[in-house]
Design a protein around this motif. Sequence first.
Motif, PDB file in Angstrom:
ATOM      1  N   ALA A 379       0.827  -1.219   0.000  1.00  0.00           N
ATOM      2  CA  ALA A 379       0.000   0.000   0.000  1.00  0.00           C
ATOM      3  C   ALA A 379       0.854   1.258   0.000  1.00  0.00           C
ATOM      4  O   ALA A 379       0.572   2.235  -0.717  1.00  0.00           O
ATOM      5  CB  ALA A 379      -0.938  -0.022   1.216  1.00  0.00           C
ATOM      6  N   LEU A 380       1.921   1.290   0.787  1.00  0.00           N
ATOM      7  CA  LEU A 380       2.805   2.462   0.829  1.00  0.00           C
ATOM      8  C   LEU A 380       3.482   2.691  -0.518  1.00  0.00           C
ATOM      9  O   LEU A 380       3.573   3.831  -1.001  1.00  0.00           O
ATOM     10  CB  LEU A 380       3.851   2.264   1.927  1.00  0.00           C
ATOM     11  CG  LEU A 380       3.324   2.284   3.375  1.00  0.00           C
ATOM     12  CD1 LEU A 380       4.452   1.979   4.358  1.00  0.00           C
ATOM     13  CD2 LEU A 380       2.696   3.633   3.701  1.00  0.00           C
ATOM     14  N   ILE A 381       3.975   1.648  -1.135  1.00  0.00           N
ATOM     15  CA  ILE A 381       4.660   1.789  -2.429  1.00  0.00           C
ATOM     16  C   ILE A 381       3.680   2.276  -3.487  1.00  0.00           C
ATOM     17  O   ILE A 381       3.985   3.142  -4.315  1.00  0.00           O
ATOM     18  CB  ILE A 381       5.295   0.447  -2.839  1.00  0.00           C
ATOM     19  CG1 ILE A 381       6.425   0.073  -1.875  1.00  0.00           C
ATOM     20  CG2 ILE A 381       5.832   0.509  -4.264  1.00  0.00           C
ATOM     21  CD1 ILE A 381       7.002  -1.302  -2.093  1.00  0.00           C
ATOM     22  N   GLY A 382       2.441   1.754  -3.507  1.00  0.00           N
ATOM     23  CA  GLY A 382       1.446   2.193  -4.484  1.00  0.00           C
ATOM     24  C   GLY A 382       1.073   3.651  -4.306  1.00  0.00           C
ATOM     25  O   GLY A 382       0.919   4.395  -5.290  1.00  0.00           O
ATOM     26  N   THR A 383       0.931   4.117  -3.054  1.00  0.00           N
ATOM     27  CA  THR A 383       0.583   5.528  -2.799  1.00  0.00           C
ATOM     28  C   THR A 383       1.697   6.456  -3.266  1.00  0.00           C
ATOM     29  O   THR A 383       1.455   7.498  -3.898  1.00  0.00           O
ATOM     30  CB  THR A 383       0.307   5.727  -1.301  1.00  0.00           C
ATOM     31  OG1 THR A 383      -0.727   4.839  -0.890  1.00  0.00           O
ATOM     32  CG2 THR A 383      -0.103   7.165  -1.004  1.00  0.00           C
ATOM     33  N   ALA A 384       2.953   6.117  -2.972  1.00  0.00           N
ATOM     34  CA  ALA A 384       4.083   6.951  -3.393  1.00  0.00           C
ATOM     35  C   ALA A 384       4.162   7.030  -4.918  1.00  0.00           C
ATOM     36  O   ALA A 384       4.425   8.111  -5.491  1.00  0.00           O
ATOM     37  CB  ALA A 384       5.379   6.377  -2.823  1.00  0.00           C
ATOM     38  N   ALA A 385       3.914   5.954  -5.606  1.00  0.00           N
ATOM     39  CA  ALA A 385       3.951   5.971  -7.071  1.00  0.00           C
ATOM     40  C   ALA A 385       2.842   6.847  -7.647  1.00  0.00           C
ATOM     41  O   ALA A 385       3.055   7.586  -8.619  1.00  0.00           O
ATOM     42  CB  ALA A 385       3.831   4.542  -7.596  1.00  0.00           C
ATOM     43  N   ALA A 386       1.646   6.814  -7.056  1.00  0.00           N
ATOM     44  CA  ALA A 386       0.541   7.640  -7.555  1.00  0.00           C
ATOM     45  C   ALA A 386       0.830   9.123  -7.372  1.00  0.00           C
ATOM     46  O   ALA A 386       0.550   9.948  -8.256  1.00  0.00           O
ATOM     47  CB  ALA A 386      -0.753   7.234  -6.836  1.00  0.00           C
ATOM     48  N   VAL A 387       1.412   9.508  -6.222  1.00  0.00           N
ATOM     49  CA  VAL A 387       1.741  10.927  -5.978  1.00  0.00           C
ATOM     50  C   VAL A 387       2.787  11.413  -6.970  1.00  0.00           C
ATOM     51  O   VAL A 387       2.673  12.515  -7.540  1.00  0.00           O
ATOM     52  CB  VAL A 387       2.222  11.104  -4.512  1.00  0.00           C
ATOM     53  CG1 VAL A 387       2.778  12.512  -4.295  1.00  0.00           C
ATOM     54  CG2 VAL A 387       1.082  10.834  -3.545  1.00  0.00           C
ATOM     55  N   CYS A 388       3.818  10.627  -7.221  1.00  0.00           N
ATOM     56  CA  CYS A 388       4.861  11.026  -8.191  1.00  0.00           C
ATOM     57  C   CYS A 388       4.286  11.187  -9.592  1.00  0.00           C
ATOM     58  O   CYS A 388       4.644  12.127 -10.319  1.00  0.00           O
ATOM     59  CB  CYS A 388       5.984   9.985  -8.189  1.00  0.00           C
ATOM     60  SG  CYS A 388       6.914   9.915  -6.647  1.00  0.00           S
ATOM     61  N   LEU A 392       4.228  14.796 -11.869  1.00  0.00           N
ATOM     62  CA  LEU A 392       4.822  14.822 -13.206  1.00  0.00           C
ATOM     63  C   LEU A 392       3.823  15.318 -14.246  1.00  0.00           C
ATOM     64  O   LEU A 392       4.168  16.090 -15.149  1.00  0.00           O
ATOM     65  CB  LEU A 392       5.318  13.418 -13.564  1.00  0.00           C
ATOM     66  CG  LEU A 392       5.992  13.261 -14.933  1.00  0.00           C
ATOM     67  CD1 LEU A 392       7.252  14.116 -14.999  1.00  0.00           C
ATOM     68  CD2 LEU A 392       6.333  11.798 -15.200  1.00  0.00           C
ATOM     69  N   CYS A 393       2.577  14.881 -14.147  1.00  0.00           N
ATOM     70  CA  CYS A 393       1.553  15.337 -15.097  1.00  0.00           C
ATOM     71  C   CYS A 393       1.329  16.848 -15.002  1.00  0.00           C
ATOM     72  O   CYS A 393       1.160  17.538 -16.010  1.00  0.00           O
ATOM     73  CB  CYS A 393       0.246  14.591 -14.831  1.00  0.00           C
ATOM     74  SG  CYS A 393       0.309  12.844 -15.292  1.00  0.00           S
ATOM     75  N   ILE A 394       1.312  17.417 -13.757  1.00  0.00           N
ATOM     76  CA  ILE A 394       1.112  18.866 -13.588  1.00  0.00           C
ATOM     77  C   ILE A 394       2.261  19.644 -14.211  1.00  0.00           C
ATOM     78  O   ILE A 394       2.073  20.642 -14.913  1.00  0.00           O
ATOM     79  CB  ILE A 394       0.954  19.201 -12.087  1.00  0.00           C
ATOM     80  CG1 ILE A 394      -0.348  18.592 -11.549  1.00  0.00           C
ATOM     81  CG2 ILE A 394       0.974  20.705 -11.843  1.00  0.00           C
ATOM     82  CD1 ILE A 394      -0.528  18.772 -10.058  1.00  0.00           C
ATOM     83  N   TYR A 395       3.501  19.191 -14.001  1.00  0.00           N
ATOM     84  CA  TYR A 395       4.668  19.905 -14.525  1.00  0.00           C
ATOM     85  C   TYR A 395       4.676  19.911 -16.057  1.00  0.00           C
ATOM     86  O   TYR A 395       4.864  20.955 -16.683  1.00  0.00           O
ATOM     87  CB  TYR A 395       5.930  19.253 -13.975  1.00  0.00           C
ATOM     88  CG  TYR A 395       7.207  19.840 -14.534  1.00  0.00           C
ATOM     89  CD1 TYR A 395       7.660  21.099 -14.127  1.00  0.00           C
ATOM     90  CD2 TYR A 395       7.962  19.123 -15.464  1.00  0.00           C
ATOM     91  CE1 TYR A 395       8.820  21.637 -14.655  1.00  0.00           C
ATOM     92  CE2 TYR A 395       9.125  19.647 -15.995  1.00  0.00           C
ATOM     93  CZ  TYR A 395       9.552  20.913 -15.584  1.00  0.00           C
ATOM     94  OH  TYR A 395      10.703  21.445 -16.118  1.00  0.00           O
ATOM     95  N   ASN A 400       3.454  22.693 -21.661  1.00  0.00           N
ATOM     96  CA  ASN A 400       2.735  22.641 -22.939  1.00  0.00           C
ATOM     97  C   ASN A 400       1.777  23.819 -23.101  1.00  0.00           C
ATOM     98  O   ASN A 400       1.622  24.372 -24.189  1.00  0.00           O
ATOM     99  CB  ASN A 400       1.956  21.322 -23.038  1.00  0.00           C
ATOM    100  CG  ASN A 400       2.888  20.142 -23.270  1.00  0.00           C
ATOM    101  OD1 ASN A 400       3.964  20.305 -23.835  1.00  0.00           O
ATOM    102  ND2 ASN A 400       2.487  18.969 -22.803  1.00  0.00           N
ATOM    103  N   ILE A 401       1.116  24.230 -22.015  1.00  0.00           N
ATOM    104  CA  ILE A 401       0.174  25.368 -22.097  1.00  0.00           C
ATOM    105  C   ILE A 401       0.918  26.647 -22.460  1.00  0.00           C
ATOM    106  O   ILE A 401       0.466  27.443 -23.298  1.00  0.00           O
ATOM    107  CB  ILE A 401      -0.581  25.512 -20.768  1.00  0.00           C
ATOM    108  CG1 ILE A 401      -1.537  24.327 -20.592  1.00  0.00           C
ATOM    109  CG2 ILE A 401      -1.366  26.836 -20.709  1.00  0.00           C
ATOM    110  CD1 ILE A 401      -2.200  24.278 -19.238  1.00  0.00           C
ATOM    111  N   LYS A 402       2.090  26.900 -21.852  1.00  0.00           N
ATOM    112  CA  LYS A 402       2.860  28.104 -22.166  1.00  0.00           C
ATOM    113  C   LYS A 402       3.316  28.110 -23.626  1.00  0.00           C
ATOM    114  O   LYS A 402       3.263  29.138 -24.307  1.00  0.00           O
ATOM    115  CB  LYS A 402       4.074  28.192 -21.241  1.00  0.00           C
ATOM    116  CG  LYS A 402       3.721  28.478 -19.784  1.00  0.00           C
ATOM    117  CD  LYS A 402       4.979  28.519 -18.930  1.00  0.00           C
ATOM    118  CE  LYS A 402       4.635  28.774 -17.465  1.00  0.00           C
ATOM    119  NZ  LYS A 402       5.853  28.809 -16.601  1.00  0.00           N
ATOM    120  N   LEU A 403       3.762  26.984 -24.118  1.00  0.00           N
ATOM    121  CA  LEU A 403       4.244  26.913 -25.505  1.00  0.00           C
ATOM    122  C   LEU A 403       3.102  27.151 -26.490  1.00  0.00           C
ATOM    123  O   LEU A 403       3.258  27.869 -27.487  1.00  0.00           O
ATOM    124  CB  LEU A 403       4.890  25.545 -25.745  1.00  0.00           C
ATOM    125  CG  LEU A 403       5.481  25.297 -27.127  1.00  0.00           C
ATOM    126  CD1 LEU A 403       6.588  26.315 -27.419  1.00  0.00           C
ATOM    127  CD2 LEU A 403       6.012  23.890 -27.258  1.00  0.00           C
TER     128      LEU A 403
END
Length: 716
Positions: A379-388, A392-395, A400-403
């Motif tokens: 459960a801990l490993i799955g939660t950490a992967a989802a947050v990362c 990454l998607c937000i960054y 892309n929006i600025k370009l």
Amino acid sequence: MAIEMHPACALAWWWTVLSFFVGLTPMAAQRRIECRTKSCSPFDNWEPAPFENSSTICEAVPKNVIEPFAVEAPRLCREWASAGLGTWAHCKKSYCSTLGWIQANLSHYGGNIYYGGTNDECRPLMNFNQTLCETEYRDAEGFCDCICPMMNLLSARGGEAGCEPAIIAFLVLGRRGVKLFERFPLNGYCARIVCDMFMRIGEPNPAYPLPNLPSTCTKLDLPWRLYNCVELLSQKPYNPEPWLNSTSEDDLMECTDGTKHYVDIRNIDTWDICNQHRFRWKCPKNYPIMCHNPRECSGDHCCRQTVDECEGGKIRTPSVVTALRLSEWIGDATPEMLLRWATTTTLDPYALFLANAPTTTYAPSAAEQVKDIVWVAVALIGTAAAVCFFILCIYLGNLNIKLISKLLIGPARLFSIYGSDPASVFLPSGNIPRDKKREAPLPPLRPQSEIEAERLDAEACKLLENCWSAASFRGLRHLVRHAGQPELTEAEPLRRAITWVRTRGLQNQPRNAEIIRASEKWLATLAAEDELQTVTEAARPDLRWTAQGRLTQGPVEGKPWIATTIGKAADGKIRNEGWKHIEDLREAIQIAHQRDVSDVILTQAQNLLTELIARTPELPADRCVLDPEGDGIKLLPKGQQRAVWSITGDVYCYDVASAKAGEIDETPPTELLGEVGVDEARPVCAEWAKSYTCKAGRNCPWRHVRPKPGDSIREC
């Protein structure tokens, strides 16, 4: 006092007693496969169809079904082997489906009536079970697990000569029955090609093993000796195990080349005679069993009186890929199946009970110790992967929006359009480079006649090479074995191929010129040997009467005849015919000397010529001359005779056909003159012929030999 027994020990004791009594009645060994029918085919009682088209269907169905398989199977086997994938995955399914389609189409509406043909030749094809074929049939296993992966070893000549489809049809259908072999036979040429493959994959313990040879090949007992294999697969009627029948006499062994030789148990060297005649074919009558090991006796199969005398008690059997019948085709178990069924445990009943009884509790394993906390780590490993992933998607979205806003939205888009010049964007400007090669006109199309001529040229060259390969396979010498032998089937196609190549003007190409020279030499040798055999056979009967002084009988007994003009003319006519045979034989021998004729045939003809000349009592004066080099009497060539000029008495030679005379005292070249042998013309000593002794000894003027037919006998 009562003894109390632990329940587990009591159960073990009763298990032992029960097993003992059950073991007193052993189960009968199972010998047959359990199927719905006894033969494991759809029906046991097959009945031939009483229809007029039975022969037509029996002939057409196997041929139409096997043809696509015979083409596709070699191609797919080679493709899988070349790709390093091993055996073609669907080989057994395709092999068995082919036989299943044949069985289904030969059956009349799926019943027990089948189209058997005129001689019931299709009956063996009805004993078939597709499920057993894909799991237990040894011939399917041998074809798919051995022959298919090694299909690349088939000679390239097999495909060119049409042998490859014939080989596949023989392995699948032809060897299943004597009559089927007549439908799908193997000639000597095709049999040699497949036997060359068997020799390379079937030899036990070879000096140079083939890499990646499937282990199945070593269990098939393939006929790996080349000439023995060719004889087995091409003989008619088909019999893959001729060694089952011994010869008709004691101590008489038959070899593969058909020769028979007497052997002596007291002289072991006599048993090696078949090693020089393509190995053993049949054993003597008093040693009728041929053993299995192919190298047990001087590099060949042993011949024994009983099976027990063979190594391992095994007799020679045909390979499963060439046998006429296999046990599994009629519902009997194979040796491998019997071995599997006979396998059992060696534990006694009490040990078997203890092996199955429950034991004490073992210590918990490492997996059992961490099973309660492992879900927390997951459960801990799955939660950490989802947050990362979310960060990454937000960054990447912000970038892309600025370009996009800088290039496609608002003032940036307007300024970009305003500064664009449609003319500079859509029209070329300046000096445009030009490529003259691209602007040059295309070459004219080749006319169809030129393409067709090129195809015909290639076809003619290919035909010439194939015909020469087939002819050279016969050998370069000793092509004619006896007089009156039909012309070899390869001769006429080879002549037509040479004519076609010359008609198309291709004879000067280096490869074609080499093949034509070799082919014409082969044809000339064939013609010379045929002529020499024919002339020799025509002259051989003259040995019986050449040495006789009187060849004809008078019409009236007791009246003069041989001294009369008519009698001499009658004898002279017969002797002229005999001398014509001698001249024909001399001419054929001279031609044979110029060709690459077999030494055996040439020697026989020369010996016959020498003996005929030697037995002639009086050589014809008009056919003889004195050797100019002083080597005695010589014979004139055929067509030339000697004459004496009546005015001066000078001697000259003339040609009989053209009636043209030569110069006086002129003789033909020495190499054209024939030899004269006189030693064998002498009569045989009568005393020697009677008692093999002679009082005169060396002073006797006659020959001391055993008389032959046609010899004259004189008293010394």
